[in-house]
Design a protein around this motif. Structure first.
Motif, PDB file in Angstrom:
ATOM      1  N   VAL A   1      75.298  87.644 -10.827  1.00  0.00           N
ATOM      2  CA  VAL A   1      74.968  86.078 -10.426  1.00  0.00           C
ATOM      3  C   VAL A   1      76.302  85.454  -9.605  1.00  0.00           C
ATOM      4  CG1 VAL A   1      74.412  83.836 -11.032  1.00  0.00           C
ATOM      5  CG2 VAL A   1      73.419  85.768 -12.180  1.00  0.00           C
ATOM      6  N   ASP A   2      76.491  85.068  -8.518  1.00  0.00           N
ATOM      7  CA  ASP A   2      77.434  84.305  -8.149  1.00  0.00           C
ATOM      8  C   ASP A   2      77.038  82.837  -7.768  1.00  0.00           C
ATOM      9  OD1 ASP A   2      79.995  84.099  -6.910  1.00  0.00           O
ATOM     10  OD2 ASP A   2      79.719  85.461  -5.021  1.00  0.00           O
ATOM     11  N   PHE A   3      77.718  82.007  -8.662  1.00  0.00           N
ATOM     12  CA  PHE A   3      77.103  80.486  -8.585  1.00  0.00           C
ATOM     13  C   PHE A   3      78.347  79.654  -8.143  1.00  0.00           C
ATOM     14  CE2 PHE A   3      75.557  76.731 -10.583  1.00  0.00           C
ATOM     15  CZ  PHE A   3      74.210  76.672 -10.202  1.00  0.00           C
ATOM     16  N   ALA A   4      78.137  78.840  -7.026  1.00  0.00           N
ATOM     17  CA  ALA A   4      78.819  77.981  -6.691  1.00  0.00           C
ATOM     18  C   ALA A   4      78.322  76.557  -6.698  1.00  0.00           C
ATOM     19  CB  ALA A   4      79.440  78.368  -5.086  1.00  0.00           C
ATOM     20  N   THR A   5      79.265  75.600  -6.930  1.00  0.00           N
ATOM     21  CA  THR A   5      79.014  74.186  -6.890  1.00  0.00           C
ATOM     22  C   THR A   5      79.739  73.286  -6.028  1.00  0.00           C
ATOM     23  OG1 THR A   5      77.697  74.445  -8.906  1.00  0.00           O
ATOM     24  CG2 THR A   5      78.251  72.276  -8.400  1.00  0.00           C
ATOM     25  N   ILE A   6      79.357  72.614  -5.365  1.00  0.00           N
ATOM     26  CA  ILE A   6      80.327  71.963  -4.415  1.00  0.00           C
ATOM     27  C   ILE A   6      80.102  70.501  -4.482  1.00  0.00           C
ATOM     28  CG2 ILE A   6      81.317  71.508  -2.018  1.00  0.00           C
ATOM     29  CD1 ILE A   6      80.306  74.122  -1.355  1.00  0.00           C
ATOM     30  N   ASP A   7      80.923  69.552  -4.638  1.00  0.00           N
ATOM     31  CA  ASP A   7      80.689  68.107  -5.111  1.00  0.00           C
ATOM     32  C   ASP A   7      80.838  67.472  -3.770  1.00  0.00           C
ATOM     33  OD1 ASP A   7      81.076  65.653  -5.677  1.00  0.00           O
ATOM     34  OD2 ASP A   7      82.126  65.653  -7.542  1.00  0.00           O
ATOM     35  N   MET A   8      79.761  67.044  -3.115  1.00  0.00           N
ATOM     36  CA  MET A   8      79.772  66.417  -1.898  1.00  0.00           C
ATOM     37  C   MET A   8      80.740  65.181  -1.784  1.00  0.00           C
ATOM     38  SD  MET A   8      78.131  68.269   0.586  1.00  0.00           S
ATOM     39  CE  MET A   8      79.034  69.845  -0.276  1.00  0.00           C
ATOM     40  N   TYR A   9      81.078  64.650  -2.962  1.00  0.00           N
ATOM     41  CA  TYR A   9      81.857  63.217  -3.022  1.00  0.00           C
ATOM     42  C   TYR A   9      83.255  63.624  -2.643  1.00  0.00           C
ATOM     43  CZ  TYR A   9      77.698  60.805  -4.656  1.00  0.00           C
ATOM     44  OH  TYR A   9      76.471  60.168  -4.718  1.00  0.00           O
ATOM     45  N   THR A  10      83.778  64.621  -3.287  1.00  0.00           N
ATOM     46  CA  THR A  10      85.048  65.296  -3.561  1.00  0.00           C
ATOM     47  C   THR A  10      85.587  66.135  -2.616  1.00  0.00           C
ATOM     48  OG1 THR A  10      85.014  66.156  -5.527  1.00  0.00           O
ATOM     49  CG2 THR A  10      85.575  63.921  -5.664  1.00  0.00           C
TER      50      THR A  10
ATOM     51  N   GLU B   1      85.154  69.119  -4.237  1.00  0.00           N
ATOM     52  CA  GLU B   1      85.674  70.148  -5.227  1.00  0.00           C
ATOM     53  C   GLU B   1      84.731  71.067  -5.251  1.00  0.00           C
ATOM     54  OE1 GLU B   1      86.296  70.302 -10.176  1.00  0.00           O
ATOM     55  OE2 GLU B   1      86.865  68.415  -9.083  1.00  0.00           O
ATOM     56  N   LEU B   2      85.141  72.559  -5.254  1.00  0.00           N
ATOM     57  CA  LEU B   2      84.350  73.752  -5.594  1.00  0.00           C
ATOM     58  C   LEU B   2      84.611  74.409  -6.668  1.00  0.00           C
ATOM     59  CD1 LEU B   2      82.689  76.404  -4.415  1.00  0.00           C
ATOM     60  CD2 LEU B   2      84.969  77.132  -3.583  1.00  0.00           C
ATOM     61  N   GLU B   3      83.684  74.677  -7.648  1.00  0.00           N
ATOM     62  CA  GLU B   3      83.573  75.488  -8.760  1.00  0.00           C
ATOM     63  C   GLU B   3      82.504  76.725  -8.731  1.00  0.00           C
ATOM     64  OE1 GLU B   3      83.499  74.651 -13.644  1.00  0.00           O
ATOM     65  OE2 GLU B   3      83.289  73.342 -12.407  1.00  0.00           O
TER      66      GLU B   3
ATOM     67  N   ILE C   1      88.621  84.775  -3.887  1.00  0.00           N
ATOM     68  CA  ILE C   1      88.402  84.160  -5.360  1.00  0.00           C
ATOM     69  C   ILE C   1      87.519  85.523  -6.061  1.00  0.00           C
ATOM     70  CG2 ILE C   1      87.217  82.880  -6.785  1.00  0.00           C
ATOM     71  CD1 ILE C   1      87.311  81.021  -4.488  1.00  0.00           C
ATOM     72  N   GLU C   2      88.187  86.075  -7.101  1.00  0.00           N
ATOM     73  CA  GLU C   2      87.701  87.193  -7.669  1.00  0.00           C
ATOM     74  C   GLU C   2      87.748  87.045  -9.175  1.00  0.00           C
ATOM     75  OE1 GLU C   2      89.290  91.047  -6.910  1.00  0.00           O
ATOM     76  OE2 GLU C   2      91.108  90.283  -6.415  1.00  0.00           O
ATOM     77  N   ASN C   3      86.560  87.477 -10.024  1.00  0.00           N
ATOM     78  CA  ASN C   3      86.749  87.533 -11.415  1.00  0.00           C
ATOM     79  C   ASN C   3      85.821  88.562 -12.015  1.00  0.00           C
ATOM     80  OD1 ASN C   3      88.223  84.996 -12.028  1.00  0.00           O
ATOM     81  ND2 ASN C   3      86.451  83.909 -11.152  1.00  0.00           N
ATOM     82  N   GLU C   4      86.412  89.255 -12.485  1.00  0.00           N
ATOM     83  CA  GLU C   4      85.785  90.511 -13.316  1.00  0.00           C
ATOM     84  C   GLU C   4      84.990  90.135 -14.677  1.00  0.00           C
ATOM     85  OE1 GLU C   4      88.220  93.845 -13.834  1.00  0.00           O
ATOM     86  OE2 GLU C   4      88.654  93.888 -11.818  1.00  0.00           O
ATOM     87  N   SER C   5      83.776  90.313 -14.762  1.00  0.00           N
ATOM     88  CA  SER C   5      82.986  90.043 -15.856  1.00  0.00           C
ATOM     89  C   SER C   5      81.584  91.058 -15.756  1.00  0.00           C
ATOM     90  CB  SER C   5      82.379  88.675 -15.839  1.00  0.00           C
ATOM     91  OG  SER C   5      81.789  88.473 -14.664  1.00  0.00           O
TER      92      SER C   5
ATOM     93  N   LYS D   1      83.009  83.874 -15.276  1.00  0.00           N
ATOM     94  CA  LYS D   1      84.373  83.582 -15.280  1.00  0.00           C
ATOM     95  C   LYS D   1      84.455  82.363 -14.066  1.00  0.00           C
ATOM     96  CE  LYS D   1      85.868  86.729 -17.814  1.00  0.00           C
ATOM     97  NZ  LYS D   1      86.556  86.597 -19.006  1.00  0.00           N
ATOM     98  N   HIS D   2      85.120  81.143 -14.512  1.00  0.00           N
ATOM     99  CA  HIS D   2      85.216  80.105 -13.553  1.00  0.00           C
ATOM    100  C   HIS D   2      86.435  79.784 -12.874  1.00  0.00           C
ATOM    101  CE1 HIS D   2      81.295  78.375 -15.328  1.00  0.00           C
ATOM    102  NE2 HIS D   2      81.602  78.961 -16.151  1.00  0.00           N
ATOM    103  N   SER D   3      86.222  79.314 -11.632  1.00  0.00           N
ATOM    104  CA  SER D   3      87.540  79.034 -10.834  1.00  0.00           C
ATOM    105  C   SER D   3      87.181  77.831 -10.128  1.00  0.00           C
ATOM    106  CB  SER D   3      87.835  80.408  -9.863  1.00  0.00           C
ATOM    107  OG  SER D   3      86.813  80.357  -9.048  1.00  0.00           O
ATOM    108  N   LYS D   4      88.277  76.924  -9.785  1.00  0.00           N
ATOM    109  CA  LYS D   4      88.115  75.625  -9.076  1.00  0.00           C
ATOM    110  C   LYS D   4      88.940  75.642  -7.934  1.00  0.00           C
ATOM    111  CE  LYS D   4      86.999  72.809 -13.038  1.00  0.00           C
ATOM    112  NZ  LYS D   4      86.985  71.652 -13.812  1.00  0.00           N
ATOM    113  N   ASN D   5      88.521  75.216  -6.939  1.00  0.00           N
ATOM    114  CA  ASN D   5      89.285  74.855  -5.539  1.00  0.00           C
ATOM    115  C   ASN D   5      88.644  73.746  -4.993  1.00  0.00           C
ATOM    116  OD1 ASN D   5      88.807  78.076  -5.982  1.00  0.00           O
ATOM    117  ND2 ASN D   5      90.876  77.849  -4.932  1.00  0.00           N
ATOM    118  N   THR D   6      89.460  73.345  -4.013  1.00  0.00           N
ATOM    119  CA  THR D   6      88.975  71.952  -3.257  1.00  0.00           C
ATOM    120  C   THR D   6      89.103  72.380  -1.805  1.00  0.00           C
ATOM    121  OG1 THR D   6      90.406  70.838  -4.802  1.00  0.00           O
ATOM    122  CG2 THR D   6      89.789  69.547  -2.714  1.00  0.00           C
ATOM    123  N   LEU D   7      87.887  72.042  -1.068  1.00  0.00           N
ATOM    124  CA  LEU D   7      87.649  72.344   0.071  1.00  0.00           C
ATOM    125  C   LEU D   7      87.753  71.109   0.899  1.00  0.00           C
ATOM    126  CD1 LEU D   7      84.071  74.186   0.056  1.00  0.00           C
ATOM    127  CD2 LEU D   7      86.398  75.136  -0.149  1.00  0.00           C
TER     128      LEU D   7
END
Length: 613
Positions: free
Chosen positions: A487-496, A498-500, A520-524, A536-542
């Motif tokens: 599962v590769d699950f991305a959430t983008i906040d359309m207000y800011t 911010e990508l998680e 962006i890589e995370n082993e699980s 595994k979670h990671s945060k970035n800003t687009l």
């Protein structure tokens, strides 16, 4: 009842007070106040009593006749306007009152000998009537809207009850999890206990009923150690023929039956252990699901709070501006979520023939709130005379466009990868890419199940974390055999912006910002392996113009170079298109060029770009 009587008394006092203000033998407040009275749709005889008493005491007979005629014209004009256009606007009421006053004054002036001063006075009185009527109408509208104090209707339990219920569910989950400490696993550490169980089973079934039992157990040979050696041989899965040939128990006439009894006992013990492990796993699944439910309830308690008292002036403006647009609203409430975005909910209808476009309502509320708003997905396009609930949200800063490119494994019947893009009303843009185990229809069914389940959970109001937990626990409990999905699950906040990104056994993802590409890589472990498995979670800003590129294992693993990630980053950086669909397809085409056009596994490339509105 007292409030209603107080309002009637106030109307009577306003009517009486309008006759007290005299400017050069003119009473401009009489038509102004009467216009406000007509606009409010009030119905009380006390208003006319106060007006008649004031006019009888302070106004001459000719002036009474003049203002009675003006009042009649205003009454007819306002009522006709409301009936024809369904607009109850302050501006129109003021215009009607001013025009009626001007027409009457000018008519009286021209019937006699017109004088410049009289004409100027007539026009001046009309202007004063217009200003007073408009100011009083607007003030009354704001006061009436300011007095709205409906309590917002909260779905479900009361907030304090919801919080207590969430705490109780979380405690129940802890109790079930604690019960798993007593779980017994069939491992090598438990062999002595199981051998003892087998030994007791054999002696109980055979030795206890044997006539020579007393001889065997009283002889010098240790029959107990011999039977234990037999049990250990059965536990180590030695073949039955070898156990019989080895004659672990010498001199026993029932040795063959003893071996069969030991084998049957071990099979039964092993089956019981398997069922116990399954019970333990189910307990863990139930505990995980209860945790997710508790998180959902806690999220509901924190999700939105009504801020009507803080925005009372804005709320009153909503009533006024929508009324001017010919739209009737009730139960208007302003909410603020944890990210401080505004949401407005109201019951809306109109009496206009053919209805009114929703865009007019959105524009009116946006003007009242001083911010740009958008309607929720699935909102009606036309507001009719049937009352309907409409929800408006604060407009996003960004919008997203996505593109997908796929290729199934060469020779396979179906692509085992699935993906989904979901835009929710709260401004969160969700992207899910799942790679089923293996390839073909079975892998496709597994990955589709994961994607569909996540979509339904998110639409139902579950948070990203709760949805992932429930999906993983469902995969664990439903998997009869080893069947896992990444599962590769991305959430983008359309207000800011911010990508998680949450990865559960998924391949690396990439962010393309101009010519720069980061990974962006995370082993699980994949979903469905362990009920407590968390991605595994990671945060970035687009920023505006950036792209998120998500791929499955088949795209990356079969590049014919040592540094596969570096190669794919070069491919992504080399694509110059700003079209998400073109970007995804060109990435896949260049990967296939490197593999000679042969797909060793299912391939999926998803590109999501965001731009500022």
């Amino acid at each position: 009842m007292r409030i209603a009587n107080l309002k009637k008394a106030m109307w009577g006092l306003m009517a009486f007070a309008s006759t007290l203000v005299c400017v050069m033998d003119c009473y401009p407040l009489i038509p102004a106040v009467y216009g406000v009275y007509c606009l409010s749709n009030a119905r009380t005889i006390i208003f006319y009593i106060g007006l008649i008493i004031g006019m009888g005491y302070f106004i001459s007979i000719p002036s009474i006749c003049k203002y009675l005629f003006i009042i009649a014209v205003i009454c007819f004009g306002v009522r006709l306007f409301v009936r024809k256009s369904n607009k109850n606007g302050c501006l129109t009421t003021a215009v009607v009152a001013a025009c009626a006053t001007a027409v009457m004054n000018l008519t009286v002036a021209f019937i006699g000998r017109p004088d410049t001063d009289e004409i100027v006075l007539a026009v001046a009185e009309s202007l004063v009537v217009f200003s007073a009527a408009f100011a009083l109408c607007r003030a009354c509208e704001y006061l009436r809207a300011f007095g709205h104090d409906e309590n917002p209707v909260m779905a479900g339990l009361l907030p304090d009850r919801e919080e207590a219920f969430a705490t109780a569910v979380s405690g129940l989950s802890g109790i079930i999890s604690t019960a798993n400490v007593m779980a017994v696993k069939c491992t090598a550490d438990k062999i002595p206990d199981e051998s003892e169980k087998i030994q007791l089973e054999v002696t109980g079934r055979l030795c206890a009923c044997c006539e020579g039992c007393s001889v065997c157990w009283t002889s010098g040979a240790s029959i107990s150690d011999s039977i234990k050696m037999l049990a250990d041989a059965v536990r180590n899965r030695m073949k039955t023929e070898e156990i019989v040939q080895n004659r672990y128990v010498e001199g026993c006439p029932h040795y063959t039956r003893m071996v069969e009894a030991a084998t049957e006992a071990f099979a039964r013990i092993e089956l019981n252990e398997a069922w116990y492990r399954r019970l333990t796993e189910n307990r863990r699944v139930i505990a995980a699901q209860l945790d997710a439910m508790a998180e959902l309830m806690e999220g509901w308690c924190r999700a939105e709070k009504c801020i009507d008292k803080k925005r009372r002036l804005r709320l009153s403006r909503v009533y006024v501006y929508t009324k001017e647009a010919g739209i009737q609203v009730e139960n208007v409430h302003i909410y603020e979520n944890v990210r401080q975005q505004i949401c407005i909910k109201a019951d809306v209808c109109t009496k206009a023939d053919g209805g009114i476009e929703i865009s007019r309502y959105v524009q009116s509320v946006s003007r009242a709130m001083g911010m740009k708003l958008r309607q929720a997905q699935g909102t009606v396009s036309i507001i009719s005379n049937e009352r309907t609930s409409i929800v408006l949200y604060e407009e996003n800063q960004f919008y997203a466009l996505s593109g997908v490119a796929t290729k199934k494994k060469t020779g396979s019947q179906a692509n085992g990868d699935s993906c989904s893009m979901l835009q929710l009303d709260d401004g969160m843009y969700h992207v899910c890419v799942s790679d089923g185990m293996g390839s073909g229809k079975q892998a496709q069914a597994e990955s589709t199940l994961v994607v569909d389940l996540l979509e339904k959970l998110l639409e139902a109001g579950f948070s990203r974390e709760s949805a992932l937990k429930l999906m993983n626990s469902a995969m664990v409990i439903s998997a009869g055999e080893e069947s896992y999905s990444t599962v590769d699950f991305a959430t983008i906040d359309m207000y800011t912006g911010e990508l998680e990104l949450a990865k559960t056994g998924a391949a690396p993802s990439f962010i393309k910002s101009g010519k720069q590409v980061s990974v962006i890589e995370n082993e699980s472990l994949p979903a469905g392996v362990d009920v407590w498995q968390e991605g595994k979670h990671s945060k970035n800003t687009l920023q505006s113009g950036d792209f998120l590129v998500m791929v499955t294992d088949g795209v990356l693993e079969y590049l014919h170079v040592k540094d596969r990630q570096g190669k794919l980053m070069d491919i992504i950086a080399g694509v110059k298109s700003d079209n998400a669909g073109v970007l995804a397809q060109e990435i896949l085409d260049r990967v296939l060029l490197d593999t000679g056009g042969y797909a060793m596994d299912d391939m999926t490339v998803v590109a999501i770009g965001i731009w500022e509105k």
